[in-house]
Scaffold this motif. Structure first.
Motif, PDB file in Angstrom:
ATOM      1  N   ALA A  62       0.163  -5.232   0.820  1.00  0.00           N
ATOM      2  CA  ALA A  62      -1.228  -4.472   0.994  1.00  0.00           C
ATOM      3  C   ALA A  62      -1.774  -5.014   2.564  1.00  0.00           C
ATOM      4  O   ALA A  62      -1.606  -5.861   2.954  1.00  0.00           O
ATOM      5  CB  ALA A  62      -2.124  -5.014  -0.414  1.00  0.00           C
ATOM      6  N   HIS A  63      -2.530  -4.001   2.752  1.00  0.00           N
ATOM      7  CA  HIS A  63      -3.539  -4.210   3.923  1.00  0.00           C
ATOM      8  C   HIS A  63      -4.899  -3.847   3.662  1.00  0.00           C
ATOM      9  O   HIS A  63      -5.184  -3.341   2.741  1.00  0.00           O
ATOM     10  CB  HIS A  63      -2.985  -3.277   5.096  1.00  0.00           C
ATOM     11  N   HIS A  80      -9.096  -1.791   0.352  1.00  0.00           N
ATOM     12  CA  HIS A  80      -7.881  -2.449   0.024  1.00  0.00           C
ATOM     13  C   HIS A  80      -6.651  -1.422  -0.177  1.00  0.00           C
ATOM     14  O   HIS A  80      -6.976  -0.639  -0.849  1.00  0.00           O
ATOM     15  CB  HIS A  80      -8.127  -3.394  -1.256  1.00  0.00           C
ATOM     16  N   GLY A  81      -5.564  -1.435   0.601  1.00  0.00           N
ATOM     17  CA  GLY A  81      -4.701  -0.638   0.368  1.00  0.00           C
ATOM     18  C   GLY A  81      -3.826  -1.072  -0.828  1.00  0.00           C
ATOM     19  O   GLY A  81      -3.932  -2.204  -1.352  1.00  0.00           O
ATOM     20  N   PRO A  85       3.693  -1.047  -1.599  1.00  0.00           N
ATOM     21  CA  PRO A  85       3.636   0.178  -1.220  1.00  0.00           C
ATOM     22  C   PRO A  85       5.216   0.764  -0.971  1.00  0.00           C
ATOM     23  O   PRO A  85       6.025  -0.079  -0.684  1.00  0.00           O
ATOM     24  CB  PRO A  85       3.067   0.391   0.416  1.00  0.00           C
ATOM     25  N   TYR A  90       1.783   4.936  -0.604  1.00  0.00           N
ATOM     26  CA  TYR A  90       1.555   4.032   0.467  1.00  0.00           C
ATOM     27  C   TYR A  90       0.041   4.239   0.839  1.00  0.00           C
ATOM     28  O   TYR A  90      -0.615   4.969   0.399  1.00  0.00           O
ATOM     29  CB  TYR A  90       2.359   4.589   1.534  1.00  0.00           C
ATOM     30  N   TYR A  91      -0.324   3.440   1.819  1.00  0.00           N
ATOM     31  CA  TYR A  91      -1.778   3.576   2.481  1.00  0.00           C
ATOM     32  C   TYR A  91      -2.148   5.063   2.951  1.00  0.00           C
ATOM     33  O   TYR A  91      -1.158   5.514   3.884  1.00  0.00           O
ATOM     34  CB  TYR A  91      -1.876   2.415   3.344  1.00  0.00           C
ATOM     35  N   ASP A  92      -3.109   5.595   2.260  1.00  0.00           N
ATOM     36  CA  ASP A  92      -3.421   7.019   2.958  1.00  0.00           C
ATOM     37  C   ASP A  92      -4.841   7.101   2.251  1.00  0.00           C
ATOM     38  O   ASP A  92      -5.520   6.303   1.610  1.00  0.00           O
ATOM     39  CB  ASP A  92      -2.450   7.980   2.173  1.00  0.00           C
ATOM     40  N   HIS A  95      -5.214   6.791  -1.147  1.00  0.00           N
ATOM     41  CA  HIS A  95      -4.426   5.690  -1.946  1.00  0.00           C
ATOM     42  C   HIS A  95      -5.131   4.427  -1.409  1.00  0.00           C
ATOM     43  O   HIS A  95      -4.451   3.513  -0.723  1.00  0.00           O
ATOM     44  CB  HIS A  95      -2.895   5.803  -1.449  1.00  0.00           C
ATOM     45  N   ARG A  96      -6.182   4.408  -1.668  1.00  0.00           N
ATOM     46  CA  ARG A  96      -7.073   2.807  -1.399  1.00  0.00           C
ATOM     47  C   ARG A  96      -8.353   2.878  -2.176  1.00  0.00           C
ATOM     48  O   ARG A  96      -8.722   3.694  -2.843  1.00  0.00           O
ATOM     49  CB  ARG A  96      -7.628   2.997   0.222  1.00  0.00           C
ATOM     50  N   GLY A 126      -8.965   7.765  -3.367  1.00  0.00           N
ATOM     51  CA  GLY A 126      -9.253   6.460  -2.564  1.00  0.00           C
ATOM     52  C   GLY A 126     -10.755   6.534  -2.035  1.00  0.00           C
ATOM     53  O   GLY A 126     -11.315   7.552  -1.446  1.00  0.00           O
ATOM     54  N   HIS A 128     -13.641   4.516   0.573  1.00  0.00           N
ATOM     55  CA  HIS A 128     -13.610   4.358   2.218  1.00  0.00           C
ATOM     56  C   HIS A 128     -15.126   3.766   2.668  1.00  0.00           C
ATOM     57  O   HIS A 128     -15.942   4.550   2.176  1.00  0.00           O
ATOM     58  CB  HIS A 128     -12.941   5.320   2.897  1.00  0.00           C
TER      59      HIS A 128
END
Length: 408
Positions: A62-63, A80-81, A85, A90-92, A95-96, A126, A128
């Motif tokens: 994760a990132h 948080h991602g 993934p 995946y991170y988008d 998707h966070r 997600g 943000h």
């Protein structure tokens, strides 16, 4: 002015609330760039000693990034991602999630439920840029929807939401990507993919800012009579009681398989600016900025071009009315801005330097002189005590953190 980070890596400040309440530490992430979400740690640096501490370290691929700080406690919230993934998840944008770190504990801010029937108080996508309200009880965010993105990406319109302190929200977890959250989360903006030209309908809500503890201002993309996008300023008044956050209107709070989650019944958005007849209509998107209320919640500041086409600061009463042009610079304001905690000044980048602008007269004082590189446009942020201001600047190819005294 002084440089306070020196490691050969990037140090990324969020656009607001990056100082700890005691004005001693700056929180940051370590993304290689603002758009490359591959950092693994949330950290903070002491502005006097230069000591660096890791607040949180991501695991399982994760990132993390885009950290802000609670106004009264050393509590941090950040993006948080997804863990582990893969090609499907995946991170988008959709998707966070938000995560809160406090006293060594970590918790998901928003719950995720992407299996119908959806859970009220949970999101289906997600969140943000999470920002605490001035009293620290609520958290605003922007939002993108996984359910509608899977159905038709054109229907996944960006919106503004709020996490309220009436959780937790528990999700059964029918899908392995679902999770529970600590806060009750709802959207507070309303968008449509087919706005009527010349109407108050918007396709996108973004760059929000708190107006006191019970209202949010944001930019909404309208469509002019000619069919051109015009970003205008909008405001939503928020419920003051827990019950108001949980009452649905005609559309379910959690949305449906074909409809975006909807605001609670008493939340309506109203338009504050009407700029379509100006020579340069609309709030500017470059430099990217977030609308900001003064601490007294009486005036909202934003960036818009004047009749010559120069980007200036404008103010409008929180209840609406005619905008007032505050600055009359010969050249563009070059960055996002923030208010001094007294509400008497605003800070930003002008002529490649950090300035402090009088919120009544528009007069500016240059706080810095020559810079090695132009300060970053992303963030110029006063400390809670008002004595310092922080920004980012590239040094030998890496984004470093800088501070200077304000004299205020």
């Amino acid at each position: 002015m002084k440089q306070i980070t020196f490691a050969p890596r990037n140090h990324q400040l969020t656009n607001i609330n990056t100082w700890t309440p005691d004005s001693q530490w700056l929180a940051f992430d370590v993304r290689p760039s603002g758009a490359s979400f591959t950092g693994e740690t949330i950290e903070r640096v002491n502005v006097e000693t230069g000591a660096v501490e890791v607040i949180y370290r991501a695991t399982q691929g994760a990132h993390v990034g885009v950290v802000t700080v609670h106004p009264r406690e050393n509590k941090y919230v950040f993006i948080h991602g997804p863990e582990n993934p893969d090609a499907a998840w995946y991170y988008d944008f959709h998707h966070r999630r938000g995560v809160i770190a406090y006293q060594g504990r970590v918790a998901n801010l928003d719950a995720m439920d992407i299996t119908a029937p959806y859970t009220p108080g949970a999101l289906r996508g997600g969140s943000h840029v999470h920002v605490f309200s001035p009293n620290g009880e609520f958290v605003s965010f922007t939002y993108n929807d996984h359910v509608l993105h899977e159905r038709d990406p054109a229907q996944d319109l960006r919106n503004v939401g709020v996490a309220a302190p009436w959780g937790p929200v528990m999700v059964s977890g029918q899908n392995p990507r679902e999770y529970s959250g600590s806060h009750w989360c709802v959207l507070v903006s309303q968008t449509t993919s087919t706005p009527r030209p010349g109407s108050d309908e918007i396709t996108r809500a973004y760059e929000e800012g708190w107006v006191g503890d019970h209202a949010l201002a944001f930019i909404g993309d309208t469509l002019s009579v000619k069919g051109e996008k015009v970003p205008e300023l909008f405001l939503v008044d928020l419920p003051r009681e827990e019950s108001g956050w949980k009452l649905a209107g005609e559309t379910p709070l959690a949305g449906t398989e074909s409809l975006m989650p909807a605001p609670p019944v008493g939340v309506t958005q109203r338009r504050l600016t009407f700029t379509q007849g100006r020579a340069y209509p609309g709030l500017v998107n470059a430099p990217r900025h977030w609308v900001r209320s003064n601490p007294q919640a009486t005036e909202i500041a934003f960036l818009m071009r004047d009749e010559r086409g120069v980007v200036q600061l404008w103010l409008i009463a929180a209840q609406g009315g005619e905008p007032r042009q505050l600055t009359h610079h010969a050249t563009d304001i070059q960055s996002a801005f923030n208010w001094h905690p007294s509400g008497k000044w605003l800070g930003y980048v002008l002529e490649n330097r950090i300035v402090c602008c009088d919120a009544h007269s528009g007069d500016v004082c240059f706080l810095t002189s020559e810079h090695g590189n132009t300060p970053s446009a992303d963030a110029v942020i006063f400390s809670p005590d008002g004595r310092h201001i922080a920004w980012m600047e590239d040094v030998q190819g890496f984004r470093q953190l800088w501070v200077t005294e304000t004299g205020r």
